[in-house]
Structure formats: structure tokens, C-alpha cells
Design a protein around this motif. Sequence first.
Motif, PDB file in Angstrom:
ATOM      1  N   TYR A  34      -1.669  13.377 -12.184  1.00  0.00           N
ATOM      2  CA  TYR A  34      -2.936  13.471 -11.451  1.00  0.00           C
ATOM      3  C   TYR A  34      -3.214  14.895 -10.984  1.00  0.00           C
ATOM      4  CZ  TYR A  34      -3.408   8.426 -11.528  1.00  0.00           C
ATOM      5  OH  TYR A  34      -3.568   7.136 -11.944  1.00  0.00           O
ATOM      6  N   ARG A  55       2.418   1.710  -3.433  1.00  0.00           N
ATOM      7  CA  ARG A  55       1.402   2.155  -4.385  1.00  0.00           C
ATOM      8  C   ARG A  55       1.103   3.651  -4.193  1.00  0.00           C
ATOM      9  NH1 ARG A  55      -1.039   1.341  -9.309  1.00  0.00           N
ATOM     10  NH2 ARG A  55      -3.231   1.919  -9.227  1.00  0.00           N
ATOM     11  N   SER A  56       1.027   4.076  -2.925  1.00  0.00           N
ATOM     12  CA  SER A  56       0.819   5.499  -2.647  1.00  0.00           C
ATOM     13  C   SER A  56       1.993   6.311  -3.165  1.00  0.00           C
ATOM     14  CB  SER A  56       0.665   5.754  -1.143  1.00  0.00           C
ATOM     15  OG  SER A  56      -0.459   5.060  -0.663  1.00  0.00           O
ATOM     16  N   LEU A 103      -6.780   2.756  -3.868  1.00  0.00           N
ATOM     17  CA  LEU A 103      -5.546   2.885  -4.664  1.00  0.00           C
ATOM     18  C   LEU A 103      -5.677   2.178  -6.010  1.00  0.00           C
ATOM     19  CD1 LEU A 103      -2.907   2.257  -1.870  1.00  0.00           C
ATOM     20  CD2 LEU A 103      -3.262   4.395  -3.086  1.00  0.00           C
ATOM     21  N   GLY A 104      -6.833   1.591  -6.246  1.00  0.00           N
ATOM     22  CA  GLY A 104      -7.038   0.918  -7.523  1.00  0.00           C
ATOM     23  C   GLY A 104      -6.378  -0.439  -7.583  1.00  0.00           C
ATOM     24  N   LEU A 105      -6.161  -1.063  -6.416  1.00  0.00           N
ATOM     25  CA  LEU A 105      -5.548  -2.393  -6.403  1.00  0.00           C
ATOM     26  C   LEU A 105      -6.588  -3.487  -6.197  1.00  0.00           C
ATOM     27  CD1 LEU A 105      -2.450  -1.648  -4.121  1.00  0.00           C
ATOM     28  CD2 LEU A 105      -2.449  -1.982  -6.592  1.00  0.00           C
ATOM     29  N   LYS A 107      -8.171   7.796  -7.761  1.00  0.00           N
ATOM     30  CA  LYS A 107      -6.732   7.865  -8.060  1.00  0.00           C
ATOM     31  C   LYS A 107      -6.284   9.310  -8.258  1.00  0.00           C
ATOM     32  CE  LYS A 107      -6.444   4.141 -11.069  1.00  0.00           C
ATOM     33  NZ  LYS A 107      -5.695   3.353 -12.031  1.00  0.00           N
ATOM     34  N   LEU A 147       1.593   6.650  -6.905  1.00  0.00           N
ATOM     35  CA  LEU A 147       0.544   7.588  -7.315  1.00  0.00           C
ATOM     36  C   LEU A 147       0.865   9.024  -6.922  1.00  0.00           C
ATOM     37  CD1 LEU A 147      -2.798   5.697  -6.461  1.00  0.00           C
ATOM     38  CD2 LEU A 147      -1.779   6.039  -8.701  1.00  0.00           C
ATOM     39  N   ILE A 164      -8.148   0.240   1.647  1.00  0.00           N
ATOM     40  CA  ILE A 164      -7.131   1.128   1.063  1.00  0.00           C
ATOM     41  C   ILE A 164      -6.740   0.648  -0.339  1.00  0.00           C
ATOM     42  CG2 ILE A 164      -4.821   2.095   1.355  1.00  0.00           C
ATOM     43  CD1 ILE A 164      -5.220   1.967   4.359  1.00  0.00           C
ATOM     44  N   SER A 165      -6.654  -0.677  -0.507  1.00  0.00           N
ATOM     45  CA  SER A 165      -6.338  -1.202  -1.843  1.00  0.00           C
ATOM     46  C   SER A 165      -7.367  -0.739  -2.867  1.00  0.00           C
ATOM     47  CB  SER A 165      -6.344  -2.725  -1.825  1.00  0.00           C
ATOM     48  OG  SER A 165      -5.378  -3.195  -0.936  1.00  0.00           O
ATOM     49  N   LEU A 169       0.831  -1.207   0.000  1.00  0.00           N
ATOM     50  CA  LEU A 169       0.000   0.000   0.000  1.00  0.00           C
ATOM     51  C   LEU A 169       0.866   1.257   0.000  1.00  0.00           C
ATOM     52  CD1 LEU A 169      -2.866  -0.916   2.513  1.00  0.00           C
ATOM     53  CD2 LEU A 169      -2.795  -1.204   0.027  1.00  0.00           C
TER      54      LEU A 169
END
Lengths: 577, 366
Positions: free
Chosen positions: A33, A21-22, B326-328, B232, A25, B322-323, A18
Motif C-alpha cells: 500500500y 485487520r489494521s 478497513l474493507g470489512l 485501504k 493492512l 471502521i469495518s 478491527l
Amino acid sequence: MDQEKLLVNLVKISLGVLLLRSLYLQIIRFPYYSALSKKQSIRTIEIGIPRGKIFDRNGRVLAEDEPCFDLVFVPYDLKHPAEEAALVARYVSLEESNLKKIFTRQYRNPFDRIVLKKALTPEEVASISENAFQLPGIFVQTGIKRRYVLGPAAAHLIGHLGEVSEEQLERWKDRGLKAGDVIGQDGLERYYDDILRGVPGGILVEVDALGHHRRILGEKEMQPGDDLYLTIDLSFQKAAAESLGENEGCVVAMDPRNGQVLALVNYPAFDPEDPGKSLFKPGKPFLNRAIQGQYPPGSVFKIITEVAALETMTIEEHDRIECQGEMTVGDVIFRCWKEEGHGWVDINLALPFSCNIFFGTVGMKTGVSKILDYARLFHLGQPTGIDLPGEKSGLVPETAQSGGPLNIAIGQGALLTTPIQLLSLLSTVANGGNIWKPYLARKVVSGNGKIIRDVTPSLLRTAYVTGETMEILKRGLKNVVAFGTGGAASVPGIAVAGKTGTAQRGTEETGFSTHGAFACYAPAENPNIALVVFLDRGASKQAARIAGSILKKMLLPLEERGNGESSLSPEEENENF
Amino acid sequence: MKISESSPARRLLGLAYGLVAIGLILLFSASKGIFTRPVAGIFKGGGVFFWQQLLWITLGTGALVGARRFPYRNFRRLVWLLYPVTIVLLVLVLSLGHGRASRWIRIGPFNFQPAEFGKVVLVLTIAAYLAENDINRIAVFIGSLFLAGFPAALIFKQPNLGTAMILVLICLVIMFQAGLSLRRLLAVFITVLVSSPLLWITMEPYQKERILTFLWPQRDPLGRGYNLLQSKITIGSGGLIGKGYLHGTQTKLAFLPEYHTDFIFCLLAEEFGFIGVAIFLGLVYLFLREILSIIASTRDEFARLVASGIFGIFFLQTVINISMTLGLFPVAGIPLPFISYGGSFMIVALLSVGILANIAENSVMF
């Protein structure tokens, strides 16, 4: 215990993923974005895209924007869609069932204003305003509408506006268009859309996902489009439309000295301010016959046959042939339009009388391929290159597919020409061999008066023809009007040179009739006008009469023709030599 | 037993209320925005949510205090009452509910979701069952799957795929902790995988859409893929340090729907940036770590399994929620523990923390 250790690792890995991934992004993709976020929360409220004006050659307005009142509605604010639809339908010429459908549809952004009808009449504005209390969510707002001074009389020339289609959006990605934009959809409005269309101005506001305006961020100044000055003469255009009247066909005229198009009229036409209502009218009102109509040239093509015969020395000026009204070639009987025949004629008489037997015979002697070579020399069979969308190229066939020398010699067979190609042919003869590219836009001027583009005449090619041949041809064309088939085009005191043309149209099922054409230039000795009148159905005599009436209006002073518009002004005469 | 100043229970409570505080801070920010969802036809002001959440926290704290004092071993007997009651309530929701999603039961002024309470009841039930029976016996294995599967099926029918899935996964966590061999666990996964086409057939169209949208978000950027894309954008546009507290545009301007419930993580990411996210995930890690250390030091099998099930609730919901933002993971409608707005789950979460504290204080052997 093993299990707990496994769970701790599972927690570490999951939260680690997580976090990564943050990171991706928020740090790596941040610019992307961030831009998206800004873009969707800032919107420009457009005040309209002001287009450039279109002027005629003398600076008279042909098309311009003017303020108008539009009927708009906000879906969210409608209280009683059904009753309001009924009420609106009573006061404004809109269909009630249609309105109901529009009012009850789901909108992605129900707070946006949607235009129901542009350019209300004063009566409509009054009725809507009087009943405003019964029409929550519906109101009148100021907008811009395009005014076309000549209306249908210049519809095909100027074109019209319309919302950009999805297909156009796709095709013109790089032109800065977006859905809902209004662009030129035909004629000059379309051809010069990039020049005429301005940059929309408006108010920059921060909006939320519903389209509520949260606060005003600033103002973006609009940039009006550039103005277009044409070669067209408003008086000529008007005169041509008047004289053509309600005959299906077209009139197109240009200055043979430089290719400047003076008038371009088609009938039937559409209303450029409201083209939608003409969509299903008969007679192809959206067809720009002058550049898109492809027809057999008929006897006008005898000009080419004559030049070919003389230039290849197949005949001489005084060679005579006897016309007995018909002749037999193989087992085909070939007729002249004059049943009793023209008797013994040479080329000086055959052209004015448009004798088919003479030209048929000469055509056989000259040969199809030679004639077609001369047609190509005069730029037939390819677009003239006029600055209008959708011009057709006509057809100069290969010898084998031509339909034979008899047909070709008199402009039948597989030959096809557009009226503007015939105009170009007559202009070339008029000026002695220069093939000018016809053009409409003379200059482009920005809003502050700066000349952005100045268009000069453009010579496509010179058709070299000997002086003797030209002289014989020009004399013949003059005599067409003086004592031949084109007498109806004569103008008192001014010599007109031209050629009639009649061609068969239609099929067995629709019934046969004829196209009638008259192509000419004037004054014969020092020409400054070349003119083609083409009628979808009608005789060439009628076309000649229409041509004569137009020429009278343009060439004779007011007192000598009774009524009408002014002619080319003296300074115009001198301007473009 | 004397409790020292930094006992596991205190640390646990401190971390839990730390997360609750973060949730309140975020909800306050969310309440400054405009809300897109009309409540009973009118656009409700955002402040309501902040104060309501405060009420839920108060009620939840009451539940926590009660659960902490309650002799936890009694839960073991209580489940034979709680489990059937939960099933009855779930059936009731299905028969009473109208409209597309029937998840709530109305009691006076409150709407409450039996499914949320069902999570804790299921944890207690399966823990009680497996504390006495050997999971590696086939009958017991199938029995515990049935215990979880029955309420899960009722919840799935609501339809609420997300919660049903969580229920089954929690059950698996407890079974794993009870000593289920990895081979069996694998067998369960394979079974689920094989039967998933069957599941697909029984799914509601909106659930199918969500999964398709997750797999191909470009399918429909303004329709079903909208949430995912906006989520996102919201997170990504936060950058390293965020747009500042109360200054998020994505959430304040309502481009992102549900930003006070399922998507509240986006608000955190937008206003506090990557730094905020890292600190938050750090706190979550410490919290889960604390639960795991309580589990490790518990000798009582029932208590250990209960704590494991509760760990499962917090861990799975946090990671899946949370996934999803986040698009997971497909959008599943699972709240973020302690943070998302919502009464039933807030009470359940605090109640669970109470049980954990109870276990930490009463069954830990030093």
C-alpha cells in the motif's frame, strides 16, 4: 448478568477483529500500500518522447522530430464551451460539432491538458493567440512532431506514428508502454520502434487526486531514441517515386551483391504526417504492395521454367520448337500472346520473345513438380525476411493444386509472388546464385555517435545452378531488353537484363485487365542494381518503360539524361563488395 | 448522593471528551488538506470544518448538561410526544427534500438530520415500551419491531440504508437486553435474511452498487470501487508509526474522498499508524466498557434499557464505520461517533452521554 458478559465479549471480539485487520493492512501489507500511495501522488509531466532520426545510406535525413505548436485545452478552465467551440472551428480546421462534444464530455481529471490538434499552421497559431481572451482554457503549447522528408513517396517504407491501441498495450506488456503513448504504427517506424523510441523525460511533480500540481519534486532527464541508418538511397527513392508517378503499383530495388534495399515505393500512398485523412481513400493507400501484394508472377516466372528445363536436361540450348500462335492439348486450346506465332524458336529466342508455346511445351516435358522444386530452390513461396512488418509469403502450390504444367510454366495457375520475391529472384540470377536477405537497416547509432548495431549482409542460401545454364539465362535476359519484349527498359550505353511479366487480374464481375511487371538488373555484366516495377493494372511494356527511366536516372551521368538526380557516388560503388 | 472523584459518570465524560479531542485534532489536520467537494459551487477552505465542529461540540455540550440534569424518568412520559414528532419530521424530510438524497431539514442557518435524533428517540421509546411490557409476548415483540420498523422504513426511503439498518439493530440490542430469547432473536435474523431479496428489489441503484462493489471491489477500481481501494491504501500506507501529524498524503492530496466525515478513521491510521489505531481502539474499548458497567449496576429497568440502546448506537456505529474503512463492510455512510465531522450526530452523541451520566448518577445502586 449473562447479557452484559455477552456484550463485553462481543465488544472485545469486534474491536479485536478491527485491530487485527489494521495490523494486516498496516504492517503485513504496508510495502504494497505504501508503494501504491507513492505511485499515485507522484506524476511525471512528459515533455514528449523524442524519437531517433532515420537517415538514408548517405546520411541524408528521411525522418526526424521537429518542434511544433499544438492546440490544447484544460476542461476545467473552459468557460463557454459552445461559443469557444464555434470560435475554434472558425480558425482551425476542426469540426464544430465534434469540438462541442469534446468540450462537454466528462473528464476524470478535468485539470489535465488535452491535445486538440497537433502541429498547427502559423496562421492557426496567430488566430488562436489573437483571440486568446475569448478562449479561456484553450491555448497553444509547444510539442514535437515527426517530419517525413519524402512524405508519401516513402510512406510505406518509413511508416507512420500513432497512439498505441488497447490491443497493442495488451500484446506488448513488457515494452514499457502506457495508454496515450505514440509509437510506430507501420513500416520501419514500427519494425524498429524499440530502437527509435526514447525514454520520455519530464518533471516529477506531486499531484493531488484532481491533478493539481502541489510541488515539483525533481526532473527526469529524457533519453532520445537511437538513430537508424538505412540502405535506402534518397535519390533512388525519389527517382523511383517520380517515374512510377500515379500508376497504381510499386517499385522496389536492391543491390544484388548484398541484399541492401535501395528504394521501395508504392502508389497510392498516404501522408505519413497525417495518415488519418487517407483512411477511406480508394486504391488501398496503406497496402505495401512491394512486400504485401501477392500476384501471379506471369512471364517473369519463365526464368524458373528455363532453369528447371536446362538443369534437368529436359532440353538443350539449341532444341527448337515451332510456335504457330496456338496449340491444342487434350481439348484445351493454349495460345501464345502473339497470334501469328513466333515460328521456330530455341530457348535463346523464346525468352526474349516470351513465347508461351515454347515454354508451355518445355514445361509439360519438364513436369510441374520439377519446376516447382526450382521455384522453392530460389526461395519463392516464403517471406524474404526483409525488416518490415507484414511481409507476405506468396504461394508455391503443391503439384496437385498447381493448375497444370502449361499454366505453371508461364507463371499462371496457383502461383503467387510478391514484388520483393521477384526482386530477390533477379538479384540471385544477377550475382550467380546467392540469395541475399533483403534488408533496410544498416546500422543503429546512439545519440552520442556510438554505433550500437552494425548490420552485415546475410546470405539465406545459395541456389546452385551450373555455369552453362546461368550463362544461357543471363544472355536471354539481356536480349529481352536488347531486342525482345523489354526494349522499353533500355539505357543508352549500358546493357540491361530483365524479364517482362503480364498476368491476368480481376474476375468476371470486375472486368479483366492485366498486371504488368518488369524485373531486371543492370549493368548486365557487372550488376549493382536489381529492380522490379510492378503495375496493378497496365502492360509489362509500361512497367519496362518506367524501369528504364529509373535506371537512366541512376546510372547515367547528369548530362546524358537531361535532368534528374545524381547517381550512386563512386565510393558507394566500392563500399559494399 | 455524594459523587466520588472517580465515579462512573466522570470516567464516562472523561473518555467521551477524550474521543472528542482526538476528533478535533484529526479535523484540524483534515482542514489543512484540500477539499474535493465543492460547497455551493466553490471549493471551500478546510478551516471552516474545524470551527464548525467546535460549534457543534459546544451545542452538544449544552445538550449534555441539560440531559444530565433532566430527571430521566420523565423521558418515559415524554416519548409519547417525541416519537410522533420524529415520525412527522421524517415524513417532512421525505416530502420537502429534493434531489437524490433528502436527509436534511433547514432551520435558519442549520441543516439538521431528523434521522440522527430519531436514534435517541427510538431508544427512549422502545425502552419505555419494553420496561412495562414483557418482550416474550408475541404482541409486544411485534409491537416493538413495528416501533423501530416504521421510522426505519421512512429513513430507508430517503434513501439512507445505513441509518435505517442501525435503527433496526439498536432495537434488537434493546430487545435482547429486555430478555428476548435467543431463539426469537435468531428468528428475526432469519426473517431479515429471507426477506433480503425483497429488500434488494426496493434498493436504489447506488445502494446495490455499493454492495456489489464491496463484494467485488476489483469490478471498477476507478469508479465505484475507488473509495474502498483508496481507503485501504490510506490505512495501509500509514504503517506502524504513520506518516506524521499533518503529513498524510492520501488525505491531504484528496485521493480519499470524505476523509473528514465517514472516512476520518483513515486519516488517523495514515498519520498515526498502527500505534495510533491501537491507542484509539483501546480508548473506544474503555468507553464502551464503562457504558456496560453502568448498565450492569443499574436496577431501574427503563434506565437499563435506555443505556443499552445508547450502547448499541456507539458500539454499532463505531464498529460498522471502521469495518467499512478497513474493507470489512460495504460503504454505508455511517459516521464515527465523536470523530466524524457533522452537527446532528455530534449533538446526539453528546446528548446520549448526558443521559448515560444522568443514569449513572441517579439510578445506580451501590
